[in-house]
Every structure is written in structure tokens, then in C-alpha cells.
Design a protein around this motif. Sequence first.
Motif, short mmCIF file in Angstrom:
data_model
loop_
_atom_site.label_atom_id
_atom_site.label_comp_id
_atom_site.label_asym_id
_atom_site.label_seq_id
_atom_site.Cartn_x
_atom_site.Cartn_y
_atom_site.Cartn_z
N TRP A 8 0.83 -1.21 0.00
CA TRP A 8 0.00 0.00 0.00
C TRP A 8 0.87 1.26 0.00
CZ3 TRP A 8 -1.02 3.98 3.52
CH2 TRP A 8 -2.15 4.75 3.25
N LEU A 9 1.92 1.27 0.81
CA LEU A 9 2.81 2.42 0.84
C LEU A 9 3.48 2.65 -0.51
CD1 LEU A 9 4.50 2.28 4.35
CD2 LEU A 9 3.18 4.17 3.39
N HIS A 10 3.94 1.58 -1.15
CA HIS A 10 4.53 1.73 -2.48
C HIS A 10 3.52 2.36 -3.44
CE1 HIS A 10 8.53 0.01 -2.29
NE2 HIS A 10 8.07 -0.99 -1.56
N GLU A 11 2.28 1.93 -3.36
CA GLU A 11 1.24 2.49 -4.23
C GLU A 11 1.04 3.98 -3.96
OE1 GLU A 11 -2.11 0.02 -3.37
OE2 GLU A 11 -1.33 -1.68 -4.51
N GLN A 12 1.02 4.36 -2.69
CA GLN A 12 0.81 5.77 -2.33
C GLN A 12 1.98 6.63 -2.81
OE1 GLN A 12 -2.32 6.31 -1.25
NE2 GLN A 12 -2.34 4.08 -1.42
N ILE A 13 3.18 6.12 -2.66
CA ILE A 13 4.37 6.87 -3.11
C ILE A 13 4.35 7.01 -4.62
CG2 ILE A 13 6.89 6.82 -3.21
CD1 ILE A 13 6.77 5.44 -0.40
N ASN A 14 3.93 5.96 -5.32
CA ASN A 14 3.81 6.03 -6.79
C ASN A 14 2.80 7.08 -7.20
OD1 ASN A 14 5.75 4.05 -7.10
ND2 ASN A 14 4.25 2.40 -7.39
N VAL A 15 1.68 7.17 -6.48
CA VAL A 15 0.67 8.20 -6.76
C VAL A 15 1.28 9.59 -6.55
CG1 VAL A 15 -1.49 9.22 -5.92
CG2 VAL A 15 -1.33 6.75 -6.29
N ASP A 16 2.01 9.76 -5.45
CA ASP A 16 2.67 11.05 -5.20
C ASP A 16 3.59 11.42 -6.35
OD1 ASP A 16 1.42 11.17 -2.75
OD2 ASP A 16 3.25 10.87 -1.57
N GLU A 17 4.37 10.45 -6.80
CA GLU A 17 5.32 10.70 -7.87
C GLU A 17 4.61 11.11 -9.17
OE1 GLU A 17 9.47 8.67 -8.94
OE2 GLU A 17 7.77 7.31 -9.09
N ALA A 18 3.54 10.41 -9.50
CA ALA A 18 2.79 10.74 -10.71
C ALA A 18 2.14 12.11 -10.59
CB ALA A 18 1.74 9.67 -10.98
N THR A 19 1.61 12.42 -9.44
CA THR A 19 0.96 13.71 -9.22
C THR A 19 1.98 14.85 -9.30
OG1 THR A 19 -0.72 12.69 -7.83
CG2 THR A 19 -0.43 15.06 -7.61
N ALA A 20 3.13 14.65 -8.69
CA ALA A 20 4.16 15.69 -8.68
C ALA A 20 4.69 15.97 -10.08
CB ALA A 20 5.30 15.29 -7.77
N ALA A 21 4.73 14.96 -10.91
CA ALA A 21 5.25 15.14 -12.27
C ALA A 21 4.37 16.08 -13.09
CB ALA A 21 5.35 13.78 -12.97
N ASP A 22 3.10 16.17 -12.73
CA ASP A 22 2.16 17.00 -13.49
C ASP A 22 1.97 18.40 -12.89
OD1 ASP A 22 1.72 14.89 -15.24
OD2 ASP A 22 0.01 14.13 -14.09
N GLN A 23 2.67 18.71 -11.80
CA GLN A 23 2.47 19.98 -11.13
C GLN A 23 3.63 20.94 -11.38
OE1 GLN A 23 2.08 18.95 -7.01
NE2 GLN A 23 -0.11 18.55 -7.18
N PRO A 24 3.32 22.20 -11.58
CA PRO A 24 4.40 23.19 -11.65
C PRO A 24 4.99 23.42 -10.25
CG PRO A 24 2.28 24.27 -11.79
CD PRO A 24 2.01 22.79 -11.79
N PRO A 25 6.25 23.81 -10.17
CA PRO A 25 6.89 23.99 -8.86
C PRO A 25 6.15 24.93 -7.92
CG PRO A 25 8.50 24.19 -10.62
CD PRO A 25 7.15 24.08 -11.27
N GLU A 26 5.47 25.91 -8.45
CA GLU A 26 4.78 26.87 -7.59
C GLU A 26 3.76 26.20 -6.67
OE1 GLU A 26 5.07 27.24 -10.98
OE2 GLU A 26 6.67 28.71 -10.89
N LEU A 27 3.24 25.05 -7.05
CA LEU A 27 2.23 24.38 -6.23
C LEU A 27 2.83 23.71 -5.00
CD1 LEU A 27 -0.18 22.80 -8.85
CD2 LEU A 27 -0.51 24.82 -7.43
N TRP A 28 4.09 23.32 -5.02
CA TRP A 28 4.66 22.65 -3.87
C TRP A 28 5.62 23.51 -3.07
CZ3 TRP A 28 9.79 22.38 -5.16
CH2 TRP A 28 10.13 22.13 -6.49
N LEU A 29 5.83 24.74 -3.51
CA LEU A 29 6.70 25.65 -2.77
C LEU A 29 5.88 26.47 -1.77
CD1 LEU A 29 9.00 27.03 -5.60
CD2 LEU A 29 9.64 25.51 -3.72
N PRO A 30 6.46 26.75 -0.60
CA PRO A 30 5.76 27.61 0.36
C PRO A 30 5.63 29.04 -0.19
CG PRO A 30 7.79 26.71 1.31
CD PRO A 30 7.72 26.27 -0.11
N ASP A 31 4.68 29.77 0.32
CA ASP A 31 4.47 31.16 -0.10
C ASP A 31 5.76 31.96 0.07
OD1 ASP A 31 1.84 30.71 -0.72
OD2 ASP A 31 1.08 31.40 1.21
N GLY A 32 6.05 32.75 -0.94
CA GLY A 32 7.22 33.62 -0.89
C GLY A 32 8.50 32.99 -1.43
#
Length: 102
Positions: A8-32
Motif C-alpha cells: 500500500w505504501l509503495h502504491e501511495q508513493i507512486n501516486v505522489d510521484e505521478a501527481t508531482a510530475a504534473d504539477q508546476p513547482p509553484e504548487l509545492w513551494l511555500p508562499d514567498g
Amino acid sequence: MTAELITWLHEQINVDEATAADQPPELWLPDGLTPESPLAALYAPARTIAMKRDVLAAWRDPDHADLGDYEALHSDWAVRVLALTSYSDRPGYRTEWAPDDE
């Protein structure tokens, strides 16, 4: 430790990886913080994902396979904490996977 938790953990990490690949950096960076900042690398999803995979790899290490060994118990605890702190709000998480208080 159950095989279901590890799978289950491997599956969740794979989902995170796939999701992160589709996001621009601004979405995961803190404000500022901008992608050009030297601190931006600390927040990179690839870094976080790699650390989570390292926790699972340490658990699988044959030197830590004996559950009577302190290091094996410590690795087991780390995997359970990873599941609890990162993914307990996701479907499929089981409360029985939470680390023991002892």
C-alpha cells in the motif's frame, strides 16, 4: 509488519510521484519562495519521494530482517510512522498500522 502495508505504501508513493510530475513547482513551494531560490530544492517532491522510498528500502534490508533486533524494530516503527503521518487520510489506510506507543 504486513505485506499489505508495504504494498500500500509503495502504491501511495507512486501516486505522489505521478501527481508531482504534473504539477508546476509553484504548487509545492511555500508562499514567498520561488523556483529560482536555493531553498526550493528542499521542497522538491522528488526529494521527499526519494526519502520515503529510502525508508522502505531500509526496512527491506536483510541486515534488518530479524524482528528480534532493535534496528529491525526501529525500521518497522519508521515505516508505520511514514504511513500514519503521510497517508493516514487516504483510502485504504488501516488504524492497525499505526505505530505502537511503546
